[in-house]
Scaffold this active site. Structure first.
Site: not given
Ligand code: GDP
Ligand code: IMO
Ligand code: MG
Length: 399
Positions: A295, A16, A40-41, A220
């Site tokens: 993340s 996202k 964690g974005h 999430q």
């Molecule tokens: P979010 O929480 O939805 O913002 O996603 P996160 O940042 O937690 O996890 C997504 C992970 O995938 C991060 O490490 C990004 O850098 C990585 N990512 C996003 N898009 C791509 C993609 O198209 N290819 C690869 N290999 N990694 C990606």
């Molecule tokens: P983003 O925005 C992935 C999961 C936790 C746990 C459950 C409850 O980066 O996509 P909490 O801390 O809310 O009490 O945890 O939700 N969880 C996530 N998993 N990405 C997240 O955020 C999450 N935020 C919470 O691992 O299973």
């Molecule tokens: Mg994340």
């Protein structure tokens, strides 16, 4: 109808942050509407990786106002760390980061209560990120919480001390937070009180009336929604598109488009149902190729195949108008991968060389995207083929 919502269709971590960063420049404002530092974005800026937990993913676009809405909960210490990191990067954020006076505060004791609650559950634990999310939302809905607006009151220290004391009264003294943690907390509260805390819904409503474009950034994912996720293995907020209105103070008809983000496979951190989960060598390989480690917590993510019946349900719950598919480069590296179709049948695909998708999508990638579009009955607007900011192909019309 100037509000677009970007949200996750799976169990979070769909990419996202990357999509929001990519789309931000076209918006007046990017706003978070729920969740807190459990998120964690990940974004890439000039080839360098950054992980944002509470700050909206539009922050690197200096024309864009970033808003923390009333539905968000804020940990002062994590927030302070994040804005200090932005200062270190030379990002001008001060005049364009606005925080809702109605957003609730996470206290150090909320984190402690989160840990105690998980410990008490033993094997049945949720696998929370332990950021104090559940206990802070409990206080909000019990009408005992503290809000950012409280930091502006002359007696704010007294208000927060009363909140802390209420928790401490229920905890044995050996579990009380150490003095240095509390000092860091007070220093962070002092810093937060200097920021632009205001009823942000007023500006959002003015923009809405003027037709200015607003991007709402979900945290999430749909399967972690407090009601429609896999209860009790969920987070403590609503993660669906409808939550964007309540978490920002905008009317339902403000929503124009909903961009549902999903990976070409599936991952989950923490416990709970995962129908298409893989184990052993196949799971390890996806985890390795996709760097599937949380993340926020660094925990290994469970990995499995794409589950289209669940995705279809997520599209309907959120009123998704467009899809964004990420991590196609990861799935392409497998000699063969599978997807659970909406018909309940497994569909097999051969892998391909992900390098061929760099400039434009290769033929096998296009075939996979087309399969998803037909199965899900929804246009795929964006396809991401690497973590880098610009490695996103525009496939269907988003404008
Ligand atoms: P979010 O929480 O939805 O913002 O996603 P996160 O940042 O937690 O996890 C997504 C992970 O995938 C991060 O490490 C990004 O850098 C990585 N990512 C996003 N898009 C791509 C993609 O198209 N290819 C690869 N290999 N990694 C990606
Ligand atoms: P983003 O925005 C992935 C999961 C936790 C746990 C459950 C409850 O980066 O996509 P909490 O801390 O809310 O009490 O945890 O939700 N969880 C996530 N998993 N990405 C997240 O955020 C999450 N935020 C919470 O691992 O299973
Ligand atoms: Mg994340």
């Amino acid at each position: 109808m100037p509000l677009d919502v970007v949200l996750g269709l799976q169990w979070g971590d769909e990419g996202k942050g990357k999509l929001v960063d990519r789309l931000s420049a076209a918006y007046r404002c990017v706003a978070r509407f729920q969740g807190g530092p459990n998120a964690g974005h990940t974004l890439y800026r000039n080839g360098v990786r950054h992980v944002l937990h509470q700050i909206p993913s539009g922050i690197f676009h200096e024309e864009v106002i970033c808003v923390i809405g009333n539905g968000v909960i804020i940990d002062p210490i994590t927030f302070y760390t994040e804005i200090t990191a932005l200062d270190g990067l030379g990002v001008a954020w001060r005049d364009r980061l606005w925080l809702s006076d109605k957003a609730h505060l996470i206290l150090p004791t909320h984190r402690l209560l989160d840990r105690l609650s998980e410990d008490a559950k033993g094997e049945a634990r949720i696998g929370s990120t332990l950021r104090g999310i559940g206990p802070a939302y409990v206080d909000k809905y019990a009408r005992e919480g503290l809000r950012l607006g409280d930091l502006l009151a002359a007696d704010y220290r007294h208000r927060i001390e009363s909140g802390l004391q209420r928790h401490l009264d229920h905890l044995p003294s050996e579990l009380h937070p150490p003095a240095e943690d509390l000092e860091a907390f007070w220093a962070a509260c002092q810093c937060l009180s200097q920021l632009d805390i205001r009823p942000v819904e007023e500006a959002l409503l003015d923009w809405h009336d003027a037709g200015a474009d607003i991007l709402a950034e979900g945290a999430q994912g749909t399967r972690l929604d407090i009601d429609f996720g896999d209860y009790p293995f969920v987070t403590s907020s609503h993660t669906l598109s409808a939550s964007a209105c309540l978490g920002l103070g905008l009317p339902p008809q403000a929503i124009r488009r909903v961009l549902g983000v999903f990976k070409a496979y599936a991952t989950r951190v923490g416990n709970g149902p995962f129908p298409t989960e893989l184990h052993g060598e196949q799971a390890d390989r996806l985890q390795r190729l996709g760097h599937e480690f949380g993340s926020t917590t660094g925990r290994p993510r469970r990995c499995g195949w794409l589950d289209l019946p669940l995705l279809r349900q997520a599209i309907r719950l959120n009123g998704v108008t467009h899809l964004a598919l990420t991590k196609v480069d990861v799935i392409a590296q497998l000699p063969e991968f599978q997807t659970l179709g909406v018909d309940g049948q497994w569909h097999r695909f051969g892998g391909w060389n992900p390098e061929n998708d760099r400039e434009q999508l290769s033929e096998p990638a296009c075939r996979f995207v087309d399969f998803l579009r037909l199965q899900l009955g929804c246009p795929v607007a964006w396809v991401s083929v690497s973590p880098e900011r610009d490695a996103v192909h525009s496939v269907a019309d988003w404008a």
